[in-house]
Write an enzyme that holds these catalytic residues in place. Structure first.
Site, PDB file in Angstrom:
ATOM      1  N   ASN A  59       0.883  -1.170   0.000  1.00  0.00           N
ATOM      2  CA  ASN A  59       0.000   0.000   0.000  1.00  0.00           C
ATOM      3  C   ASN A  59       0.918   1.217   0.000  1.00  0.00           C
ATOM      4  O   ASN A  59       1.443   1.611   1.040  1.00  0.00           O
ATOM      5  CB  ASN A  59      -0.886  -0.040   1.253  1.00  0.00           C
ATOM      6  CG  ASN A  59      -1.866   1.119   1.304  1.00  0.00           C
ATOM      7  OD1 ASN A  59      -1.830   2.019   0.460  1.00  0.00           O
ATOM      8  ND2 ASN A  59      -2.723   1.109   2.303  1.00  0.00           N
TER       9      ASN A  59
ATOM     10  N   LYS B 203       3.342   0.884   3.113  1.00  0.00           N
ATOM     11  CA  LYS B 203       2.955  -0.138   4.094  1.00  0.00           C
ATOM     12  C   LYS B 203       2.994  -1.479   3.384  1.00  0.00           C
ATOM     13  O   LYS B 203       2.600  -1.566   2.222  1.00  0.00           O
ATOM     14  CB  LYS B 203       1.530   0.101   4.585  1.00  0.00           C
ATOM     15  CG  LYS B 203       1.411   1.199   5.594  1.00  0.00           C
ATOM     16  CD  LYS B 203       0.012   1.164   6.222  1.00  0.00           C
ATOM     17  CE  LYS B 203      -0.422   2.565   6.566  1.00  0.00           C
ATOM     18  NZ  LYS B 203      -1.814   2.850   6.366  1.00  0.00           N
TER      19      LYS B 203
ATOM     20  N   ARG C 229      -2.511  -2.123  -3.536  1.00  0.00           N
ATOM     21  CA  ARG C 229      -3.739  -1.368  -3.346  1.00  0.00           C
ATOM     22  C   ARG C 229      -3.698  -0.156  -4.274  1.00  0.00           C
ATOM     23  O   ARG C 229      -2.751   0.634  -4.224  1.00  0.00           O
ATOM     24  CB  ARG C 229      -3.832  -0.894  -1.895  1.00  0.00           C
ATOM     25  CG  ARG C 229      -5.010   0.013  -1.706  1.00  0.00           C
ATOM     26  CD  ARG C 229      -5.054   0.561  -0.301  1.00  0.00           C
ATOM     27  NE  ARG C 229      -6.265   1.357  -0.162  1.00  0.00           N
ATOM     28  CZ  ARG C 229      -6.318   2.519   0.494  1.00  0.00           C
ATOM     29  NH1 ARG C 229      -5.239   3.008   1.080  1.00  0.00           N
ATOM     30  NH2 ARG C 229      -7.442   3.176   0.590  1.00  0.00           N
TER      31      ARG C 229
ATOM     32  N   HIS D  63     -13.177   2.436  -0.138  1.00  0.00           N
ATOM     33  CA  HIS D  63     -13.206   1.351   0.866  1.00  0.00           C
ATOM     34  C   HIS D  63     -13.830   0.074   0.318  1.00  0.00           C
ATOM     35  O   HIS D  63     -14.292  -0.784   1.097  1.00  0.00           O
ATOM     36  CB  HIS D  63     -14.066   1.742   2.104  1.00  0.00           C
ATOM     37  CG  HIS D  63     -13.457   2.777   2.991  1.00  0.00           C
ATOM     38  ND1 HIS D  63     -14.223   3.674   3.698  1.00  0.00           N
ATOM     39  CD2 HIS D  63     -12.177   3.044   3.306  1.00  0.00           C
ATOM     40  CE1 HIS D  63     -13.448   4.460   4.414  1.00  0.00           C
ATOM     41  NE2 HIS D  63     -12.186   4.098   4.193  1.00  0.00           N
TER      42      HIS D  63
ATOM     43  N   HIS E 207     -18.178   0.907   7.485  1.00  0.00           N
ATOM     44  CA  HIS E 207     -16.725   0.989   7.704  1.00  0.00           C
ATOM     45  C   HIS E 207     -16.458   2.339   8.367  1.00  0.00           C
ATOM     46  O   HIS E 207     -16.530   3.392   7.734  1.00  0.00           O
ATOM     47  CB  HIS E 207     -15.980   0.874   6.368  1.00  0.00           C
ATOM     48  CG  HIS E 207     -14.492   0.979   6.533  1.00  0.00           C
ATOM     49  ND1 HIS E 207     -13.634  -0.072   6.312  1.00  0.00           N
ATOM     50  CD2 HIS E 207     -13.710   2.015   6.935  1.00  0.00           C
ATOM     51  CE1 HIS E 207     -12.391   0.316   6.562  1.00  0.00           C
ATOM     52  NE2 HIS E 207     -12.422   1.584   6.939  1.00  0.00           N
ATOM     53  N   LEU E 208     -16.144   2.304   9.657  1.00  0.00           N
ATOM     54  CA  LEU E 208     -15.980   3.542  10.422  1.00  0.00           C
ATOM     55  C   LEU E 208     -14.579   3.606  11.006  1.00  0.00           C
ATOM     56  O   LEU E 208     -14.257   2.924  11.981  1.00  0.00           O
ATOM     57  CB  LEU E 208     -17.028   3.591  11.552  1.00  0.00           C
ATOM     58  CG  LEU E 208     -18.480   3.287  11.132  1.00  0.00           C
ATOM     59  CD1 LEU E 208     -19.388   3.190  12.346  1.00  0.00           C
ATOM     60  CD2 LEU E 208     -18.992   4.332  10.161  1.00  0.00           C
TER      61      LEU E 208
ATOM     62  N   ARG F  29     -12.641  14.897   7.668  1.00  0.00           N
ATOM     63  CA  ARG F  29     -13.402  15.223   6.446  1.00  0.00           C
ATOM     64  C   ARG F  29     -14.844  15.576   6.786  1.00  0.00           C
ATOM     65  O   ARG F  29     -15.449  14.958   7.661  1.00  0.00           O
ATOM     66  CB  ARG F  29     -13.396  14.027   5.484  1.00  0.00           C
ATOM     67  CG  ARG F  29     -12.056  13.801   4.842  1.00  0.00           C
ATOM     68  CD  ARG F  29     -12.037  12.532   4.009  1.00  0.00           C
ATOM     69  NE  ARG F  29     -11.036  11.614   4.521  1.00  0.00           N
ATOM     70  CZ  ARG F  29     -10.910  10.344   4.150  1.00  0.00           C
ATOM     71  NH1 ARG F  29     -11.732   9.833   3.253  1.00  0.00           N
ATOM     72  NH2 ARG F  29      -9.976   9.578   4.652  1.00  0.00           N
TER      73      ARG F  29
ATOM     74  N   GLU G 219      -8.159  -5.621   4.839  1.00  0.00           N
ATOM     75  CA  GLU G 219      -8.014  -5.273   3.423  1.00  0.00           C
ATOM     76  C   GLU G 219      -6.794  -5.942   2.806  1.00  0.00           C
ATOM     77  O   GLU G 219      -6.813  -6.326   1.643  1.00  0.00           O
ATOM     78  CB  GLU G 219      -7.926  -3.743   3.279  1.00  0.00           C
ATOM     79  CG  GLU G 219      -9.275  -3.094   3.507  1.00  0.00           C
ATOM     80  CD  GLU G 219      -9.194  -1.632   3.909  1.00  0.00           C
ATOM     81  OE1 GLU G 219      -8.718  -1.367   5.040  1.00  0.00           O
ATOM     82  OE2 GLU G 219      -9.592  -0.772   3.121  1.00  0.00           O
TER      83      GLU G 219
HETATM   84  P1  ADP Z   1      -8.008   4.408   9.082  1.00  0.00           P
HETATM   85  O1  ADP Z   1      -9.202   4.956   8.378  1.00  0.00           O
HETATM   86  O2  ADP Z   1      -6.890   5.381   9.201  1.00  0.00           O
HETATM   87  O3  ADP Z   1      -7.607   3.013   8.639  1.00  0.00           O
HETATM   88  P2  ADP Z   1      -8.823   3.057  11.535  1.00  0.00           P
HETATM   89  O4  ADP Z   1      -9.779   2.107  10.908  1.00  0.00           O
HETATM   90  O5  ADP Z   1      -7.565   2.531  12.120  1.00  0.00           O
HETATM   91  O6  ADP Z   1      -8.504   4.280  10.592  1.00  0.00           O
HETATM   92  O7  ADP Z   1      -9.642   3.810  12.684  1.00  0.00           O
HETATM   93  C1  ADP Z   1      -9.074   4.845  13.437  1.00  0.00           C
HETATM   94  C2  ADP Z   1     -10.130   5.341  14.418  1.00  0.00           C
HETATM   95  O8  ADP Z   1     -10.518   4.254  15.265  1.00  0.00           O
HETATM   96  C3  ADP Z   1      -9.619   6.442  15.314  1.00  0.00           C
HETATM   97  O9  ADP Z   1     -10.559   7.487  15.380  1.00  0.00           O
HETATM   98  C4  ADP Z   1      -9.502   5.753  16.655  1.00  0.00           C
HETATM   99  O10 ADP Z   1      -9.728   6.621  17.708  1.00  0.00           O
HETATM  100  C5  ADP Z   1     -10.604   4.739  16.585  1.00  0.00           C
HETATM  101  N1  ADP Z   1     -10.355   3.696  17.599  1.00  0.00           N
HETATM  102  C6  ADP Z   1      -9.349   2.797  17.607  1.00  0.00           C
HETATM  103  N2  ADP Z   1      -9.386   2.066  18.747  1.00  0.00           N
HETATM  104  C7  ADP Z   1     -10.445   2.533  19.473  1.00  0.00           C
HETATM  105  C8  ADP Z   1     -10.998   2.210  20.755  1.00  0.00           C
HETATM  106  N3  ADP Z   1     -10.480   1.247  21.517  1.00  0.00           N
HETATM  107  N4  ADP Z   1     -12.096   2.898  21.157  1.00  0.00           N
HETATM  108  C9  ADP Z   1     -12.638   3.862  20.380  1.00  0.00           C
HETATM  109  N5  ADP Z   1     -12.147   4.219  19.171  1.00  0.00           N
HETATM  110  C10 ADP Z   1     -11.076   3.572  18.715  1.00  0.00           C
END
Ligand code: ADP
Length: 398
Positions: free
Chosen positions: A7, A14, A90, A180, A208-209, A241, A384
């Site tokens: 990636n 990565k 990717r 995504h 996907h959050l 965003r 992914e």
């Molecule tokens: P990316 O889109 O960069 O791949 P990720 O899927 O790693 O992001 O998600 C990052 C988000 O997940 C951050 O906002 C982080 O705070 C949240 N997050 C990670 N671990 C926890 C947790 N234990 N509790 C709440 N939120 C979390």
């Protein structure tokens, strides 16, 4: 058989090396500050680590450092790159051209390059990775492109068109492409597996959050609609965003503050969302902590994001005339029980019922709905890299 997954970003790289016999990660790592200085941090699955600062003027030197880490360092996991059967890349934007993953050749590279107009921050960077691999490994190792957008290529025109003058679609390809897709595909495939049903027989919503967020409606085994649009800025508020807002608010602000299109892009992509509203951070953990401590703007950011997520889920239930299963994934989706509870407790009108104990679990694959729930709700950690490795293996095996 070992697959190497890449990636590549503009200044980062990565990677994961995956053994496809058991789909286990043998090693993973990250090169950073490419073009500026250069550093690699590499981890083998058994816990051995290797890190170094080494000049990386281009991605080629970064790959040389990766080859060293994998084959010679104290955290080496293979003797030579000859053990690697293929490389999966990717690629962010596949436009309307790439409806599925494909073997990379010069024609594919040209097309990815042409699509850079639609993803100026991503496709050129992804191609740096592809070209560096070709330079180092030559034609010896096949390379496969896996596009973030492919899964969304099944959207019908009513979902992907923007109601702008039609000529902008024809002239410039301005439409919804989504993002995504590899994650939504992976999670929905896994969900169908868990349910023991064919995906085509399920109406699924995947949320996907993470830092970036998107929600997808999947019907008849294919993407019907998704929240991200022409770019990954669309949809609902994310870490930095804005998601969708009235475009007139932007033209108004551009006039008031004398902002260029690049300024507007920067503000909406980097200074808005949870960061813009809370003023605390883009990281969900920091914002939740601030909200618990009484910070009103952090509380508002959380309320706004949850409300928007709920509205997307609700609209996709209507778009599919029902839903059989909902999955949460991504850093927030996997780890934030309060968000999941908020969404599910507002879907009791369609018979969603969650098990509060199961919902407290974090970062694990788990069903969080009760047996009585008319809709099954899951947390399914996304992967992914594994999805890219699986596609790569499938393509080179053909
Ligand atoms: P990316 O889109 O960069 O791949 P990720 O899927 O790693 O992001 O998600 C990052 C988000 O997940 C951050 O906002 C982080 O705070 C949240 N997050 C990670 N671990 C926890 C947790 N234990 N509790 C709440 N939120 C979390």
């Amino acid at each position: 058989m070992k697959i190497f997954v890449v990636n590549a970003g503009s200044s980062s790289l990565k990677y994961q090396l995956i053994d496809m016999e058991n789909e286990k990660v043998l090693a993973k790592g990250l090169c950073e500050r490419i073009g500026v200085s250069g550093a690699i941090s590499h981890k083998a699955a058994d816990g051995r680590n290797y890190s170094a600062e080494t000049p990386m003027p281009t991605h080629s030197e970064a790959f040389e450092a990766v080859v060293y880490a994998l084959t010679k360092s104290e955290a080496k996991v293979i003797d030579s790159f000859d053990e690697i059967s293929a490389i999966g890349h990717r690629i962010v934007q596949g436009g309307s051209i790439f409806k599925e993953s494909c073997l990379i050749d010069s024609e594919v590279i040209d097309k990815i390059e042409q699509l850079s107009e639609l993803a100026p921050l991503h496709n050129p960077a992804n191609l740096l990775g592809v070209r560096a691999c070709i330079k180092i490994f030559g034609e010896k190792i096949p390379q496969v492109a896996v596009f973030d957008t492919s899964f969304h290529q099944t959207m019908p025109p009513k979902a992907y068109m923007y109601p702008l003058p039609y000529e902008y679609f024809e002239k410039y390809g301005v439409r919804k492409y989504g993002a995504h897709g590899t994650s939504h595909r992976f999670v929905s495939d896994r969900l169908a597996d868990i349910e023991g049903k064919a995906k085509k027989d399920l109406k699924i919503i995947t949320c996907h959050l993470g830092n970036g967020c998107s929600i997808t409606a999947i019907k008849d085994g294919a993407c019907l609609d998704t929240s991200m649009g022409f770019t990954p800025l669309d949809g609902f508020m994310m870490g930095t965003r804005s998601g969708t807002i009235d475009p007139s608010a932007l033209t108004y602000l551009a006039e008031k503050e004398n902002l260029s299109p690049a300024d507007v892009n920067r503000i909406c992509n980097k200074e808005s969302g949870m960061l813009g509203i809370s003023g605390v951070s883009n990281d969900n953990r920091d914002i939740c902590a601030a909200a618990e401590g009484g910070n009103k703007r952090a509380q508002l950011a959380i309320e706004m994001q949850r409300y928007e997520i709920l509205k997307f889920v609700g609209s996709y239930i209507a778009a599919m005339n029902g839903v059989d299963a909902i999955a949460f994934t991504g850093g927030i989706g996997e780890n934030d029980p309060d968000l999941r509870k908020y969404v599910c407790d507002n879907l009791t009108f369609i018979g969603v019922e969650i098990d509060d104990e199961m919902n407290k679990l974090r970062g694990k694959e788990v069903k969080i709905s009760t047996d009585a729930s008319r809709v099954n709700v899951y947390v399914i950690p996304t992967n992914e890299e594994l999805a890219i490795a699986r596609d790569t293996l499938e393509i080179i095996s053909k």
